[in-house]
Design a protein around this motif. Structure first.
Motif, PDB file in Angstrom:
ATOM      1  N   VAL A 225       0.025  10.132  -7.556  1.00 11.69           N
ATOM      2  CA  VAL A 225      -1.273   9.685  -7.054  1.00 11.69           C
ATOM      3  C   VAL A 225      -1.372   8.173  -7.207  1.00 11.69           C
ATOM      4  CG1 VAL A 225      -3.764   9.832  -7.336  1.00 11.69           C
ATOM      5  CG2 VAL A 225      -2.349  11.892  -7.623  1.00 11.69           C
ATOM      6  N   ASP A 227      -3.903   6.366  -5.654  1.00 15.46           N
ATOM      7  CA  ASP A 227      -5.318   6.037  -5.779  1.00 15.46           C
ATOM      8  C   ASP A 227      -6.141   7.234  -5.331  1.00 15.46           C
ATOM      9  OD1 ASP A 227      -7.506   4.508  -6.389  1.00 15.46           O
ATOM     10  OD2 ASP A 227      -6.748   2.744  -5.317  1.00 15.46           O
ATOM     11  N   VAL A 228      -7.415   7.228  -5.704  1.00 18.57           N
ATOM     12  CA  VAL A 228      -8.338   8.283  -5.288  1.00 18.57           C
ATOM     13  C   VAL A 228      -9.501   7.618  -4.560  1.00 18.57           C
ATOM     14  CG1 VAL A 228      -9.794  10.208  -6.016  1.00 18.57           C
ATOM     15  CG2 VAL A 228      -7.712   9.672  -7.296  1.00 18.57           C
ATOM     16  N   TYR A 229      -9.730   8.059  -3.320  1.00 16.69           N
ATOM     17  CA  TYR A 229     -10.783   7.452  -2.506  1.00 16.69           C
ATOM     18  C   TYR A 229     -11.873   8.472  -2.222  1.00 16.69           C
ATOM     19  CZ  TYR A 229      -7.122   4.015  -1.535  1.00 16.69           C
ATOM     20  OH  TYR A 229      -6.134   3.073  -1.662  1.00 16.69           O
ATOM     21  N   ILE A 236     -10.194  11.912  -1.576  1.00 15.98           N
ATOM     22  CA  ILE A 236      -8.834  11.887  -1.024  1.00 15.98           C
ATOM     23  C   ILE A 236      -7.870  11.344  -2.089  1.00 15.98           C
ATOM     24  CG2 ILE A 236      -7.335  10.979   0.786  1.00 15.98           C
ATOM     25  CD1 ILE A 236      -9.849  10.653   2.524  1.00 15.98           C
ATOM     26  N   TYR A 237      -6.828  12.103  -2.366  1.00 19.44           N
ATOM     27  CA  TYR A 237      -5.800  11.695  -3.318  1.00 19.44           C
ATOM     28  C   TYR A 237      -4.640  11.106  -2.508  1.00 19.44           C
ATOM     29  CZ  TYR A 237      -8.712  14.996  -5.788  1.00 19.44           C
ATOM     30  OH  TYR A 237      -9.793  15.660  -6.285  1.00 19.44           O
ATOM     31  N   ALA A 238      -4.443   9.796  -2.644  1.00 24.33           N
ATOM     32  CA  ALA A 238      -3.477   9.098  -1.788  1.00 24.33           C
ATOM     33  C   ALA A 238      -2.215   8.751  -2.553  1.00 24.33           C
ATOM     34  CB  ALA A 238      -4.124   7.833  -1.235  1.00 24.33           C
ATOM     35  N   LYS A 268      -3.474  11.224   7.360  1.00 23.99           N
ATOM     36  CA  LYS A 268      -3.072   9.826   7.465  1.00 23.99           C
ATOM     37  C   LYS A 268      -4.191   9.081   8.175  1.00 23.99           C
ATOM     38  CE  LYS A 268       1.996  10.058   7.629  1.00 23.99           C
ATOM     39  NZ  LYS A 268       3.201   9.777   8.471  1.00 23.99           N
ATOM     40  N   CYS A 282       3.600   8.183   3.498  1.00 28.46           N
ATOM     41  CA  CYS A 282       2.421   7.821   2.693  1.00 28.46           C
ATOM     42  C   CYS A 282       1.218   8.553   3.273  1.00 28.46           C
ATOM     43  CB  CYS A 282       2.209   6.311   2.723  1.00 28.46           C
ATOM     44  SG  CYS A 282       3.544   5.385   1.940  1.00 28.46           S
ATOM     45  N   GLY A 284      -2.654  11.048   2.380  1.00 26.41           N
ATOM     46  CA  GLY A 284      -3.712  11.444   1.467  1.00 26.41           C
ATOM     47  C   GLY A 284      -3.911  12.944   1.621  1.00 26.41           C
ATOM     48  N   THR A 286      -6.706  16.244   0.607  1.00 28.94           N
ATOM     49  CA  THR A 286      -7.924  16.737  -0.019  1.00 28.94           C
ATOM     50  C   THR A 286      -7.625  18.138  -0.532  1.00 28.94           C
ATOM     51  OG1 THR A 286      -8.811  17.727   1.990  1.00 28.94           O
ATOM     52  CG2 THR A 286      -9.330  15.405   1.583  1.00 28.94           C
ATOM     53  N   ARG A 295      -5.292   7.748 -10.885  1.00 27.28           N
ATOM     54  CA  ARG A 295      -3.956   7.233 -10.564  1.00 27.28           C
ATOM     55  C   ARG A 295      -3.003   7.541 -11.717  1.00 27.28           C
ATOM     56  NH1 ARG A 295      -1.307   2.594  -8.178  1.00 27.28           N
ATOM     57  NH2 ARG A 295       0.147   1.677  -9.671  1.00 27.28           N
TER      58      ARG A 295
END
Length: 517
Positions: A225, A227-229, A236-238, A268, A282, A284, A286, A295
């Protein structure tokens, strides 16, 4: 030919063994440098009364880059009929070893250059060891300058034996060992007849057999992970899929937190509904449950997850000016996770050019030295041993704010993530006539819980959940889980049965009161 099929290669070896000449030759033989540029440089050499060298092509390109002169894109790459290649700069001097590691860390493959006249040197071995630490397994060894010894097969075999022996000691099996003359172009793109005793591929033919390892989808899923948005009402776990693949509906586990859920969507930018994603992409995701993770977690399939650990054995390559010391605490960075790591012991100190053990239980490692060490981590991390997954089996070590070295995980000293049986509380939850129930009476051995948001929501709404325990040894993990999630509990004993009630409010009642016993 697709641009995303580009293979990144790093060319390493002892200084003055001919790296610039080899790169210049690759550019020229593949037509990747304009003929007019070649003629200009050749004319300059004639005017200056010196012999033309292919290294000047590389030097000219570097000079143009230094002066910010726009050059044709093809000049920074070379292409074969199969695909494009990009060469990652890797200085050969000892003082640039850190730069070499930085560059090589993103490479798919490597050319290890050895001078056929001088043979294997100290820096050759150091670079080979770094390739091993970085997990680069696609390696072509080129024995260069054989034109200077008349393409003598005995000379080639002698150097070949030396380098194969050293590479074997660092767990690298070279894909090819090729006799070449970068100056004459022998066995670079074509065969000129200098080595009739050699029947293997040319350098370009060898490179074309390699695969893009960044697209390693056959290994288990590892999605760190980044980042988390919060976006459009979604969490969203990216991150980048390092290995494996992930699809909608997959059951996944976040480690080290241990939270389990299912993938609701794979997304994406401007593509919010992908069916799946593979290694190298790359993305994300959910999830069905809104998990509160940060992270540093690694997303994996539950059935094939990495290990959660606080103690590990590793091999360290140290580069900082200050020694790496036993007892000192450093920052360990693995994938997107970061944790404080204390050096419990430097179990072996090795000479990086010979790999001989020079000291056992040493107090420090000096710059360019290698050691096998035991590390204790302040918090849990998720990881694999290097031999099983290089992407999450290697790490860097920071001393303060400076990167001091890198390492690979050899084993997990505590095996904490392997021994415990993981139990998903949402899966075990039963809402029946007996009330809300988790039955652990059939579970044997150590247990650990995966706590989901939906399970916690049940408690937040005022519900109480009865845990039926097999024996008192299960009280501790349930109590620890309650402590970590700010829950309350009480327990009682009825004959041989141990029961525990989990709840969220401040009112403590007995098991008998709750169940009217």
């Amino acid at each position: 030919m697709k641009q995303d099929e580009t293979l990144k290669i790093v060319i390493v070896g002892h200084v003055d063994h001919g790296k610039s000449t080899l790169i210049g030759r690759l550019f020229y033989d593949t037509g990747s440098i304009p003929e007019t540029r070649y003629q200009e440089i050749a004319a300059t050499c004639r005017a200056q009364g010196r012999e033309f060298e292919y290294a000047y092509l590389m030097d000219a390109l570097e000079e143009e880059r230094d002066q910010n002169i726009t050059i044709d894109t093809a000049s920074t790459f070379f292409k074969t009929e199969k695909r494009p290649y990009v060469i990652i700069d890797a200085p050969g001097h000892k003082q640039f070893l850190k730069n070499m590691i930085t560059g090589a860390s993103s490479a798919d493959a490597a050319i290890l250059l050895v001078d056929g006249v001088e043979g294997v040197r100290e820096q050759t071995k150091r670079h080979a060891y770094v390739l091993s630490l970085l997990g680069i397994r696609q390696v072509v060894v080129t024995i260069n300058k054989l034109d200077m010894v008349g393409y003598d097969q005995k000379v080639f075999r002698s150097v070949e034996n030396d380098i194969r022996a050293f590479l074997h000691s660092v767990d690298i099996v070279p894909s090819y060992v090729i006799p070449i003359s970068a100056r004459d172009g022998e066995n670079m793109a074509t065969r000129h007849g200098g080595t009739p005793w050699y029947t293997g591929p040319t350098v370009l033919e060898a490179l074309d057999t390699f695969e893009n390892v960044r697209a390693d989808s056959n290994l288990p899923l590892r999605l760190p992970v980044q980042d988390v948005y919060k976006w459009d009402g979604k969490r969203i776990y990216a991150g980048r899929v390092e290995t494996g693949s992930v699809a909608k509906g997959d059951e996944v586990i976040f480690l080290p937190s241990g939270k389990i859920t299912r993938v609701k969507s794979v997304e994406k930018w401007q593509c919010p509904d992908l069916p799946s994603a593979r290694a190298g992409e790359c993305i994300g995701i959910t999830t069905e449950d809104e998990l509160f993770v940060e992270r540093g977690e690694i997303i994996a399939h539950r059935a094939n997850a990495p290990v959660r650990t606080r103690e590990l054995r590793a091999s360290i390559f140290w580069l900082a000016d200050q020694p790496f010391k036993a007892g000192k605490t450093y920052t360990l960075k693995l994938a997107t996770s970061e944790v404080q790591a204390t050096v419990l012991a430097i179990e072996e100190r090795l000479d990086s050019s010979s790999l001989e053990v020079t000291e056992r239980f040493a107090v420090e490692l000096l710059p360019t030295e290698v050691g096998n060490v035991l590390l204790s981590l302040k918090g849990d991390i998720a990881a694999d041993v290097f031999s099983e997954n290089i992407r999450v089996g290697r790490f860097v070590v920071e001393d303060g704010t400076m990167i001091g070295g890198g390492g690979i995980i050899r084993s997990f000293a505590d095996n904490s993530g392997e021994s415990a049986q993981r139990i998903n509380l949402s899966d075990q939850f039963i809402a029946g006539d007996e009330g809300n129930l988790i039955d652990l009476t059939g579970k044997r051995g150590s247990i650990d819980f995966d706590v989901t948001v939906s399970f916690l929501d049940t408690l937040v709404k005022g519900n109480r959940i009865l845990f039926k325990l097999r024996d008192p040894s299960q009280i501790e993990p349930v109590a620890l889980m309650a402590y970590e999630h700010h829950l309350n509990f009480t327990f009682s004993r009825a004959k041989d049965q141990v029961n525990l009630i989990l709840f969220k409010d401040d009112i403590v009642r007995t098991v008998d009161e709750v169940h009217g016993l």
